[in-house]
Design an enzyme around this catalytic site. Sequence first.
Site, PDB file in Angstrom:
ATOM      1  N   GLY A  59      20.984 -48.576 -27.423  1.00  0.00           N
ATOM      2  CA  GLY A  59      20.265 -49.536 -28.249  1.00  0.00           C
ATOM      3  C   GLY A  59      18.895 -49.003 -28.623  1.00  0.00           C
ATOM      4  N   GLN A 108      10.175 -49.510 -31.404  1.00  0.00           N
ATOM      5  CA  GLN A 108      10.226 -48.208 -30.724  1.00  0.00           C
ATOM      6  C   GLN A 108       9.988 -47.049 -31.680  1.00  0.00           C
ATOM      7  OE1 GLN A 108      14.078 -49.292 -28.587  1.00  0.00           O
ATOM      8  NE2 GLN A 108      13.154 -47.885 -27.138  1.00  0.00           N
ATOM      9  N   CYS A 148      15.620 -46.939 -20.837  1.00  0.00           N
ATOM     10  CA  CYS A 148      15.123 -47.185 -22.184  1.00  0.00           C
ATOM     11  C   CYS A 148      14.779 -45.849 -22.819  1.00  0.00           C
ATOM     12  CB  CYS A 148      13.873 -48.064 -22.100  1.00  0.00           C
ATOM     13  SG  CYS A 148      13.146 -48.452 -23.699  1.00  0.00           S
ATOM     14  N   LEU A 149      15.084 -45.676 -24.102  1.00  0.00           N
ATOM     15  CA  LEU A 149      14.755 -44.417 -24.776  1.00  0.00           C
ATOM     16  C   LEU A 149      13.251 -44.184 -24.840  1.00  0.00           C
ATOM     17  CD1 LEU A 149      17.389 -44.406 -27.671  1.00  0.00           C
ATOM     18  CD2 LEU A 149      17.377 -42.987 -25.603  1.00  0.00           C
ATOM     19  N   HIS A 158      18.147 -56.440 -23.811  1.00  0.00           N
ATOM     20  CA  HIS A 158      17.102 -55.408 -23.730  1.00  0.00           C
ATOM     21  C   HIS A 158      16.443 -55.190 -25.098  1.00  0.00           C
ATOM     22  CE1 HIS A 158      15.622 -51.362 -22.144  1.00  0.00           C
ATOM     23  NE2 HIS A 158      15.421 -51.247 -23.446  1.00  0.00           N
ATOM     24  N   GLU A 159      17.256 -55.090 -26.146  1.00  0.00           N
ATOM     25  CA  GLU A 159      16.698 -54.820 -27.479  1.00  0.00           C
ATOM     26  C   GLU A 159      15.944 -56.033 -28.026  1.00  0.00           C
ATOM     27  OE1 GLU A 159      16.539 -51.806 -28.153  1.00  0.00           O
ATOM     28  OE2 GLU A 159      18.014 -51.292 -26.623  1.00  0.00           O
ATOM     29  N   HIS A 171      12.542 -56.185 -26.679  1.00  0.00           N
ATOM     30  CA  HIS A 171      11.604 -55.266 -27.358  1.00  0.00           C
ATOM     31  C   HIS A 171      10.891 -55.955 -28.523  1.00  0.00           C
ATOM     32  CE1 HIS A 171      11.786 -51.256 -25.671  1.00  0.00           C
ATOM     33  NE2 HIS A 171      13.111 -51.247 -25.654  1.00  0.00           N
TER      34      HIS A 171
HETATM   35 CO    CO Z   1      14.380 -49.996 -24.661  1.00  0.00          CO
END
Ligand code: CO
Length: 157
Positions: free
Chosen positions: A46, A51, A90-91, A132-133, A136
């Site tokens: 995701g 981000q 998380c990226l 999670h997304e 964000h």
């Molecule tokens: Co993330």
Amino acid sequence: MAMREILKFGDDVLRKKCRPVTKFDDRLGELLDDLTETLLASDGVGLAAPQVGILRRVCVVNIRDKRGTIELINPEIVEESGNQVGNEGCLSAPNQWCEVERPFRVTVKALDRHGNEFTIKGSELCARAFCHEIDHLDGVLFTDRVKKTLPQQGGKP
Ligand code: CO
């Protein structure tokens, strides 16, 4: 399509609340295409617009199942049930993995890239990724929801 740079934890942009999308134009389409390209190239499940430095309520999820990339614009969780505790990353936080509790199943209401409303259900990893997304988009990071920090190991952002 183009890869975009992913901001890392510590960047203030990740703590901002994103604004809803109001224009469903080519720029939005380009952002969505770039998010997907960046997500797949980064081997994540995701990625949210903040981000990559865009403070709009846009995210993509792809858990490598038959649904492919799910594009969510102005998403809202309208129903949730059960719970699951699992390893999450998380990226924006490479090599950091934490145990996070999430609903087991969620229903999300969102708009597609043309502005049409739809609802989509997800369970297990998909529910985790949706939560999670969407977090964000409100400047909430998974580390805010940690039960305990794990040593570096596998898992999917
Ligand atoms: Co993330």
